[in-house]
Structure formats: structure tokens, C-alpha cells
Motif scaffolding. Structure first.
Motif, PDB file in Angstrom:
ATOM      1  N   GLY A 156      -5.409  -5.904   6.355  1.00  0.00           N
ATOM      2  CA  GLY A 156      -5.328  -4.818   7.322  1.00  0.00           C
ATOM      3  C   GLY A 156      -5.089  -3.525   6.560  1.00  0.00           C
ATOM      4  O   GLY A 156      -5.161  -3.483   5.319  1.00  0.00           O
ATOM      5  N   LEU A 157      -4.776  -2.454   7.285  1.00  0.00           N
ATOM      6  CA  LEU A 157      -4.599  -1.160   6.616  1.00  0.00           C
ATOM      7  C   LEU A 157      -3.471  -1.201   5.592  1.00  0.00           C
ATOM      8  O   LEU A 157      -3.581  -0.597   4.520  1.00  0.00           O
ATOM      9  CB  LEU A 157      -4.337  -0.064   7.652  1.00  0.00           C
ATOM     10  N   SER A 158      -2.382  -1.941   5.854  1.00  0.00           N
ATOM     11  CA  SER A 158      -1.268  -2.006   4.897  1.00  0.00           C
ATOM     12  C   SER A 158      -1.711  -2.623   3.584  1.00  0.00           C
ATOM     13  O   SER A 158      -1.452  -2.092   2.500  1.00  0.00           O
ATOM     14  CB  SER A 158      -0.125  -2.868   5.443  1.00  0.00           C
ATOM     15  N   GLY A 159      -2.343  -3.760   3.693  1.00  0.00           N
ATOM     16  CA  GLY A 159      -2.759  -4.488   2.499  1.00  0.00           C
ATOM     17  C   GLY A 159      -3.802  -3.712   1.719  1.00  0.00           C
ATOM     18  O   GLY A 159      -3.759  -3.653   0.479  1.00  0.00           O
ATOM     19  N   LEU A 160      -4.748  -3.103   2.432  1.00  0.00           N
ATOM     20  CA  LEU A 160      -5.805  -2.341   1.767  1.00  0.00           C
ATOM     21  C   LEU A 160      -5.230  -1.099   1.094  1.00  0.00           C
ATOM     22  O   LEU A 160      -5.646  -0.723  -0.017  1.00  0.00           O
ATOM     23  CB  LEU A 160      -6.889  -1.963   2.778  1.00  0.00           C
ATOM     24  N   ALA A 161      -4.244  -0.466   1.760  1.00  0.00           N
ATOM     25  CA  ALA A 161      -3.613   0.725   1.164  1.00  0.00           C
ATOM     26  C   ALA A 161      -2.828   0.323  -0.080  1.00  0.00           C
ATOM     27  O   ALA A 161      -2.852   1.029  -1.109  1.00  0.00           O
ATOM     28  CB  ALA A 161      -2.687   1.384   2.185  1.00  0.00           C
ATOM     29  N   ALA A 162      -2.119  -0.821  -0.034  1.00  0.00           N
ATOM     30  CA  ALA A 162      -1.375  -1.281  -1.204  1.00  0.00           C
ATOM     31  C   ALA A 162      -2.339  -1.565  -2.354  1.00  0.00           C
ATOM     32  O   ALA A 162      -2.095  -1.187  -3.514  1.00  0.00           O
ATOM     33  CB  ALA A 162      -0.571  -2.538  -0.845  1.00  0.00           C
ATOM     34  N   ALA A 163      -3.461  -2.210  -2.032  1.00  0.00           N
ATOM     35  CA  ALA A 163      -4.444  -2.548  -3.062  1.00  0.00           C
ATOM     36  C   ALA A 163      -5.001  -1.291  -3.725  1.00  0.00           C
ATOM     37  O   ALA A 163      -5.182  -1.233  -4.950  1.00  0.00           O
ATOM     38  CB  ALA A 163      -5.567  -3.384  -2.444  1.00  0.00           C
ATOM     39  N   THR A 164      -5.255  -0.291  -2.882  1.00  0.00           N
ATOM     40  CA  THR A 164      -5.790   0.975  -3.409  1.00  0.00           C
ATOM     41  C   THR A 164      -4.825   1.576  -4.430  1.00  0.00           C
ATOM     42  O   THR A 164      -5.241   2.067  -5.498  1.00  0.00           O
ATOM     43  CB  THR A 164      -6.024   1.951  -2.234  1.00  0.00           C
TER      44      THR A 164
END
Lengths: 611, 611
Positions: A156-164
Motif C-alpha cells: 500500500g502507500l506506506s510500504g511503497l513510500a518506505a521502499a522509495t
């Protein structure tokens, strides 16, 4: 895997408790002392319902330590001061607590309890299946499919933002996502009948002023922005079903005294929430009571209570009697305050929409990650931390194993219950996960051939004390010639609506829309279709949307920043853990970035330590 | 075979409950919700004692489903509204329910219970011995001693009547009788000191008008009939012990107002019982209360209550507070009504005796059966129904096995508990068997050298509010020059009398007879001997006589005709199951004929199905 059987002469399925329960021989028995309705610090609020919530939380705390679950309860004894058979207020929270399990129960009205301020006490006998003799899990380096710096759970947005952020810091990572798509609670579906445009069945709104992360992402991924319409009349449907109009930003046209009281309560909630530190909200008194008890202690009028009910339903799907006052005030505070969070105008929670749908953000972020960084359809089943090597092993339901130095979980708190942790999560995290509940909350996007409400001078925003829709907003897309009213069904009226067939649900909403906009003919004639999604049946969202909430006592037990505290090399993200805009996309991204920062700092410190 | 041990510091045997109980390791634990005193349909009578009976019945229902018995109870909690320590009304029914088992008990007076009409609630923790891993019984054709169409259990009048019908229909059968004699509760003993004549320690009376089966048998077997004497003065002994006389058929000489009230109550009971369908008696309200509560709800005077106590004691050995009002009214109805059942005149329940004794009937019926049709001293230990072959296997305590297509059991309902059924009896039959209780009821036949009471103008019929004998009847046999007063000891005064030595028992009755007939000198001087038999110690009668009765709530649960409903190929007879003259010989024969008809129809249908 419970040692408890229900025993029932008439095999009646009715009733939330059983005539008797049977503990099998292969169980240990946990005997729980009477648990009163007082907080961590010993506050017993004068409000009876709040005490029930607290007593159930105290029971849950013991159960967590005792290693038992609700399904293991054999017998409950309820001791109730000033019991009123006509107002069995214990039944609602108890039934929710039991979540379908039916223990034996005896209710004993009493004249007082051990401490004069106690009004409710509960004791329990609980079966615990005897410990199995299985060998503890061992880390097995050979089995690991892949070794990375960080495993992220959830795309989700949290995981994708952390990955970024991890990518930017040059760290290796992999995202394990249970669903067959990215986006989590951002999910944009094509219109059902092949019309132009999309409908957002999940998150829908951002703003341009105090949601800088989302606004930057909107710019980056070429989002076409649609501004929420607030021009025209708003509508209030009163408890008697009658409708009246008011200007956006004003209060509905109650009697002058009532308008004054609703304003007083609104301003009081606003002021109170502003006293909280959004990063470490603490107020034992407000966490000792339900939001309803908080309002009643301030002598809120019936209309003010009904208005506040519209807030909690539209924001969390909850009724004020089901959630902690502190939780709700904190939620408001995270969005800058009640007024800002509820506003559809500049800086408000519901100001801007995205023509392409909000999943655009998730898809954009995912595309910018290295190939192979996301494993779809890969639900995590267990997480094992090895104290000596300080490595973490993550195993999936697809029988794959990943090894990492750090793990970021972004799953909603109720989902943590579905993952097996070794060592077990600390009691406070378990309390959080087991206490977190969603209210009933469903959006129905009703598409019409023509925007008849606009033609009649309405802005499309309504609120209703009766339902089925507590709140309606115009979510049309003029570029797509798509005329949509998004109806928010929430709380008790939402649950009632959910029992209907699809046809009946449509009919009920078409009828209510007709009443609200004085357009019964048009509503029925112009109706095209309804799109809805039952998040309550979705296990990967934790059975609900937009944000899980907490009953009295839990926040006080966890402490102000408890949700975000790491456990060894396990870090917690997700919009629930956000400091700002909790429950919103902005909060999700913030939490992912914060967890990534924690992890990067930890990895750097580890590297330093090895020098 | 219970998992419960009594723990008692002082090894005190006093008290009907234990200081503590111990559950052994190999037990499961059954936790029972608080059981209120309401009926199957939710009626909570206003009468407190009736609620206690109903709560115990509700507990029993749960226990049956849970597979536990009274001896398995570890702990009871009693919740009592308006508790009065001077009138511990729960103790009597609870003590009867526990039947000598002593669980741990806590009594909690409360101001109210969960529902305003509830006055009594009981919850329980009960140990269940863990299921053994024994292999289920298999039918074994090789083992069968004999294969017949029908096995009949019991060679009392019911079983013999059933056999007679089967013989007539050309069906093969065998009767298994636990005793070393035929006759069951018809048992005529020779006089103890070698005088002429017999005494009937069991059933004694028939009539010629509405007991057509018995009258026909009397004719067939050459019974010499003795008419009950009703000429002369009757005696009432009041609560103060003082005696007064009245004419047979009149009411005793109370004050005019009291006579009127006793007549009112008597006529009311008569009218109420006539409203019932004797085949399917149903009245949830009357079954929700004790007979005493029913009488009190009609504002019966003390004398009317005492009179009604004489009825229940003389008819069932019970006090009105121990039995369901519906049960008693149904019992009366089965005998044509209260007045007819209690009458000693033409058409009444106690009109005609048999000089040779009533066992004449059983012996006559038995002699008319084929040789070898009756196995004496052969108690049945288990009954196994095979669903596939639809055969039934009956095993005896003497290690014999009989195979049949149908089984008729004629044993009294409490005896069913001593037989092992595979599959188990349905819950409703278990509830019947476990709830059925006899009151205290003993006849003492007092033989005198001369009929001094007749000489003084008494007919010999007396009733007493004090006891020991509640009722006395003249059962002399003039042809045998045998002068006998049969004393009915019943209910509480009977229990007190039973604690005495034989000599003291004789003395007490001689004294009471002297008082009643104003003949203290003659009674003592002319007394020859006493013959009595303690049915309460007889396991094959189900520990009592003449007929087991039911406390509130059971009939309502079973439904009107529940007792007679077959279970697979198992059919139920015995005087308890009769439509007419329940508890009498006529009812026994009726029930045997009815069961035989069911069985013959079933066998015929089976034969047809095979064509």
C-alpha cells in the motif's frame, strides 16, 4: 484449536451466550479475578458504559498474558451495580468483544462492588489448550529464498513510500504483498457499465496545503485534480426524517438554542483536540470514557449528540458509544483538528480528488521501484527474530522464506493477529492488535445520468441522523461527464443497510437521495448504477476501512507513542501509526517514510558498530 | 464412575452440601450459565418455589445434553432474590435434586436478577469423566440366546397385557422380568401369622363401571370381589390432632366458611382437570407452578390446602409443593376427575377389592402365555438398536442376549436410568426418566382381632392433617374373618414415620387408630400384626409406588404425548404412560395393549415393505 465446546439443549443458535460450555481434558484453566472498569492508572469513570469497555479491556490484558483468546472463554460472570433490565448496556460491547464466541454467562446484579466507584465487574474462567510439545522454530539460512536489508510487508502507500526511501538510501529490500495488486486501501475501479472514468472504492481525497506529500506525488504522477464542490445548498436530514437546507460552513437550521449548543460542542471538541500532542497524545481522563460519555459529561444536547454521531460515523464508521474519547480527539488532531479534517475546502480532508483515481499514486510509486522488488499474492504467515544473529526470517503462506536485518510491517493492526511471531509480540502490541476494531463503513458510489441536485442548487453534501447514508458527497467527474454521489453508510444504520439485498440497498439509497434533494422522481429516473465494496469482508485490510479505532483504556495503557515503538528489528508503519492525517493517504506515506528512517538509522548504526 | 470427590475437613456428614469438591485430572469441565426458573416457553411464574423447581429442571436439561449426572456436580451457585434466612425454600427441592450428592455450594442473596420476573437462578460447574475409548457395541447374531419378534421388559400387568395381545396376533415374544415373580406392583402376600386371606402390599382396587379391562380380567380369572365399605362415619383429624366425624361424601365439619372454601377448591380442581385432554394434556401456565402455588394463586384457605395435601399424599405420596399443578390435574383427569379417582363408591378408584389379592390378575395372565415366555430373575442391562438391520439387541445382567425386531419396555420411568441404551435415549426421554420421582408412600396393613371401628359405627375411612397415616381405609375380608385397616403413610409425615423402628411404627399407628376411632383401648388390645412393604427401597419399581410424578416444567418440555412416543424400535408402556387410570392397574393394562398395537402395526408395515 480451542478446548471449548458449546452445549445447548435446544441447539438454539440465538443468544450471544451459551447455556453451557465444556472444557476438554487437554486444557489448562485460567481463573480471572473480577476485572473492574478502571484505567491503567486506576481511574474509574462515572460513566457506566465506559466502565464496561474498560473492564473488557482489562480482561483482554489478562487474557493476552495468559495466552488465551476470546474463543477459549468458558464462563463469564458479570457483576452489575444499579442493573436496569430495560437498558442492558453491557450487551453491545460484550457481544462485540465475544465476536461470535458463546461462553456460559451468569449476570449478577449487586448493590455495590469492592470499590465504591466501580459499577461493572467481570470475571472469567478460560480454557487454554495444553502447550504442545513442538520444537521451537529454528532459523534456517539455507531455506531463505532471498536475503535483503529490509523486508517490507504490504504494497500500500506506506510500504511503497518506505521502499522509495530505502531505494534512495541504497538499501536492498523486498515488498511482500498479500493482494494481487498494489495500493492497499487505494483502489480505483473502472466504471461498471463501460462509461468513462473510474470510481475510488477506497481513499479518495487529498489537499494541496497541508498534505504536502500527497500533493507532491500528485504533481509527480500527473494527477488531474478535481476540486470538491461546496457551492450550493447543503442538506440536513433530522431524526424525524425531515430535510432542511443550510449554507456550506454554517450549522444546520436548528432552533437558535440548539444551534448554539451544537456550535458549543463543536468548538469544545475542536479546542480539546488542539491541546493534544499529535505525536504523543495523552489524557488518561479522556481515554477512560467513551466519546459519548465525554459529550454527555459536557451536557451535549440531543442534536449535538446526533451531530457528533454523524462525525464519528462518517470519519470512522463508529458510534460515539463504541470508541474512546481520547482516540477520537487524537484522530481529529492528526488531521489538524475536527474542522479541518471534516472540511471540503482548501486545506480540508476532502478538498481534492484525482480524475484517474487515487491508485495512480501506488501504481506510480511501484513503477519507480526496481524490477522484482514487489512480490504480489504473497501473504506473510510468520516472522521470526533471531536474538543472536539479529536477523529476521519472514515466511509466507506460499512457503517462501526471506531473510533480512530489518522488517517493516505496514498491515492494519487487526491483521497482526493473523501473523505468527517468534518471539511473540509484546503484550502492548497484542493489546493494540486485539483491541483495534473497525466500525461499519461502506462507500456506495451512485452514478446518475444527470446532476439533478446541482440543477436544483444543491452542492451535494448532506448529513443524516437517520441513514442509511450518514453523509453524502458529490464525487462527479465533469471531464468524464460522470455524475456521482458517494454515500457513506456507517455505524448502526450502515449495519442495517448491509443486511439488505443489492437491489434493496440501491433502492434505499435512491429513495434517500430523492428525499434529501427533493427529487424523488429524478433520483429514481436518472439512476444508472451503484458501485460498492465491503471492506468489512476483506482480511487484508483487517476487515474494515478507513482506520481501525480503539475503545477506552487502550491508548492509556500503550502510552502516547506506543503504536510506533519498534519491537527488536520489527518496525511498525501504516496510516494508523501516523502522527498527522491518520486514516488518510498522507498519513500512510508519512508512516512509511518514518519507518524507513528508523530502519536506515538502525542499519547505519549496525554498520558503525562493526567498524 | 464420577470424577468428583468430596473434600471435608471435619468429615462431617451433616449438611446437604460439601465444603469443597475435587475434580480428578481425567475430567472435562462443564460450565453452566445461570439457569432461571422459567419454562420451555419463557414463563417465569410469580411463585418462588415453582421457579426453583423450573431452574433445577433447566439445569437438568443442560446436564443431559452435556452428558453429566447429578453426581458429577462440583459447584453450584444459587442467586436468590428476597432471600429469607428463616424460610430457605430452595433447600428442599435442591436436596431432592441432589439425591445425596454433596457438591460445593455458594448462596448469594441478590436484589434482582437479569430479568425482573426472575427470583431464583442457579449456575454450575460440573465434571465429566473423559470419554472412554471403548469400541462401540456391535450386534452379534451368534451371541443371541433367542430371536423373537418382540422383547417385553417387565412381567407386571403392562408387560403381561402386551404379551397377551402379541400372542393373539401370532407374534413371537419373550418377557424379561427382573424379579423372581410376576406382577410388578401387584403383589399379594399371605398373612404373616398363618391366618386366612392375603394382603395386597401393592395395587388393591378396581371398579366395575369404567375399568372395563380390569373388570373383565376379574370375571375371567374368577376373582371374588369385595365391595369397599362406605357405610358409617368418616373421621377427620385436624391440624391440632383433634378428630371429628362426617358422613361419607360430605365434607368434614369445618366452620361454614371453611366448608365453603374447601368445596370451592375441590370443585375448581375438578373443573380444571376436566378441561384437559387426557391423551395430550397441555397447559404451560399450570405446568409452570407447583400444585401448592396453583392453590395459593386461587386463595385456598389453610384447611383447603391441608385437604389438598391429603389428596396428593394419598394419591401420589407427594406434598403439593413438590409436584407440577398440571401433573396432578392430569393424574386426576386420567381417573375421570378428582372426585371419581378418590371415590370408594360405584365407578370410583377404590370401589372393589379382590379376596384372592390382585396378583391373581398377573398370575392368571402369565399362565395363559406359552411355556417359557417369561424369564424371571432376568434384569435387563442394555438395549442396542442397530440402525442398519433395524434389529434390537437386549442384554441382561445374567449375561444373556436376546434379539428382536421390537422392544416394549414397561419399567417405571426412573428404572430407565439403570439401563444402558445404544444409541442413547433422546434428551426428552432422559429428562422424563431423570425428573420422575416418587413421593414417600407406604401402605401398612394393620390386622385386628375384631372390627371395633365398625362396631362403633365408623366406616373405617379417615383422613388426617397430622399423620402418620394421611388416609386409612378398611380392607377387611369378611369371608376370611380378617379385619384390616390399611394405613397410607405419605409425604413428610410418612418420611418421619419411616425413620422409626418397626415396633415404634406399629405403636404410632395403633395410637393414631385409637385416636381416630375413639378406641384407644381397643386398638391396642385387638392389634394382631402389621404388614408393610417399603417400595421406596425397591429398585425394580423405580424406588417407589404407586406412580412417579413430575415437578414443574417437564411436561411442558416433553409436550402432551411425549411419554408414549416410541424411540426407533423401542416402545414405552407402564401405567405412567396410560391415558386413563394412570397409576392404576387399569392404566397398566391399557398401556400394554396400546404398546402392543403400536408394535404389531410396525411389524405388519415392515412385512409389507419387504414384499
Amino acid at each position: 484449536m480451542t478446548g471449548v465446546k458449546i452445549v445447548d439443549f435446544a441447539k438454539s443458535s440465538g443468544g450471544y451466550y451459551a447455556p453451557a460450555t465444556l472444557a476438554s481434558t487437554n486444557t489448562e484453566a485460567l481463573y480471572v479475578s473480577g476485572q473492574p472498569g478502571s484505567t491503567h492508572g486506576g481511574i474509574a469513570p462515572t460513566d457506566y458504559e465506559s466502565q464496561i469497555h474498560l473492564a473488557l479491556m482489562n480482561l483482554r490484558k489478562i487474557m493476552i498474558i495468559g495466552g488465551v483468546t476470546v474463543k477459549d472463554i468458558l464462563k463469564l460472570t458479570l457483576l452489575i451495580v444499579d442493573y436496569d433490565p430495560k437498558r442492558r448496556k453491557h450487551a453491545r460491547p460484550l457481544e462485540k468483544f465475544l465476536a461470535g464466541h458463546r461462553p456460559a454467562i451468569t449476570l449478577i446484579p449487586v448493590i455495590q462492588l469492592a470499590v465504591p466507584s466501580w459499577l461493572f465487574e467481570i470475571d472469567a474462567v478460560i480454557a487454554r489448550p495444553a502447550p504442545s510439545s513442538s520444537v521451537p522454530r529454528q532459523l534456517s539460512l539455507e531455506r531463505a529464498e532471498k536475503t535483503v536489508d529490509v523486508v517490507i510487508i504490504g504494497a500500500g502507500l506506506s510500504g511503497l513510500a518506505a521502499a522509495t526511501e530505502l531505494q534512495r538510501a541504497g538499501r536492498s529490500f523486498i515488498i511482500l504483498e498479500a493482494r494481487d495488486r498494489v495500493g492497499g486501501k487505494t483502489w480505483s475501479q473502472p466504471s461498471p457499465d463501460g462509461e468513462q472514468g473510474v470510481v475510488d472504492v477506497g481513499a479518495a481525497w487529498i489537499n494541496s496545503t497541508n498534505q504536502s506529500r500527497m500533493y507532491a506525488l500528485a504533481k509527480k504522477y500527473g494527477a488531474e485534480i478535481l476540486e470538491q464542490n461546496t457551492t450550493g445548498k447543503c442538506v440536513l436530514q433530522g431524526a424525524d426524517g425531515k430535510c432542511s437546507t443550510f449554507e456550506y460552513g454554517d450549522l444546520p437550521k436548528f432552533d437558535a438554542a440548539i444551534v448554539k449548543d451544537v456550535a458549543r460542542i463543536r468548538d469544545m471538541v475542536e479546542a480539546d483536540c488542539q491541546t493534544l500532542d499529535p505525536a504523543r497524545p495523552q489524557n488518561a481522563e479522556w481515554d477512560s470514557v467513551t466519546f459519548e460519555a465525554y459529550l454527555k459529561s459536557r451536557h451535549a444536547s440531543e442534536e449535538a449528540l446526533a451531530t457528533a454521531t454523524v462525525w464519528t460515523r462518517a470519519m470512522l464508521g463508529q458510534d460515539p458509544k463504541d470508541i474512546s474519547a481520547l482516540y477520537f480527539l487524537t484522530y481529529c488532531r492528526s488531521g489538524g483538528g475536527l474542522l479541518q479534517m471534516r472540511s471540503d475546502r482548501l486545506g480540508g480532508g476532502q478538498h481534492l480528488r484525482i480524475r484517474q483515481g487515487t491508485q495512480l499514486f501506488s501504481i506510480g510509486l511501484a513503477r519507480d521501484l526496481p524490477e522484482g522488488a514487489i512480490c504480489l499474492s504473497t501473504p506473510v504467515s510468520s516472522i521470526t527474530q533471531n536474538g543472536i544473529s539479529s536477523d529476521v526470517e519472514v515466511t509466507t503462506a506460499t512457503q517462501k522464506t526471506y531473510r533480512a536485518r530489518k522488517v517493516i510491517t505496514t498491515v492494519p493492526s487487526p491483521v497482526l493477529k493473523t501473523i505468527s511471531f517468534t518471539p511473540q509480540l509484546p503484550s502492548s502490541k497484542k493489546l493494540w492488535s486485539e483491541s483495534s476494531v473497525y466500525g461499519y463503513y461502506t462507500k456506495a458510489m451512485m452514478t446518475f445520468r444527470t446532476p439533478f441536485w446541482v440543477e436544483k442548487g444543491y452542492c451535494g453534501l448532506t448529513q443524516s441522523f437517520t441513514g442509511p447514508a450518514a453523509v453524502i458527497r458529490d464525487t462527479s467527474s465533469l471531464p468524464d461527464q460522470k455524475h456521482v454521489l458517494t454515500c457513506f453508510m456507517a455505524g448502526d444504520p450502515g449495519r442495517d443497510w448491509a443486511t439488505l439485498s443489492t437491489k434493496e440497498r440501491e433502492k434505499a439509497l435512491v429513495k434517500q437521495i430523492g428525499q434529501l434533494f427533493n427529487s424523488e422522481v429524478e433520483s429514481s429516473r436518472e439512476f444508472v448504477n451503484m458501485v460498492t465494496y465491503e471492506w468489512i469482508s476483506d482480511p487484508y485490510s483487517g476487515w474494515g476501512c478507513p482506520c481501525a479505532s480503539l475503545a477506552p483504556g487502550v491508548m492509556d495503557t500503550l502510552g502516547g507513542g506506543g503504536l510506533r515503538e519498534p519491537f527488536g528489528n520489527l518496525h511498525f508503519a501504516g496510516t494508523e501509526t501516523a502522527v498527522n492525517w491518520r486514516g488518510y493517504m498522507e498519513g500512510a506515506v508519512e508512516s512509511g517514510e518514518r519507518a524507513a528512517a528508523e530502519v536506515i538509522q538502525g542499519l547505519d548504526a549496525g554498520a558503525l558498530a562493526r567498524l
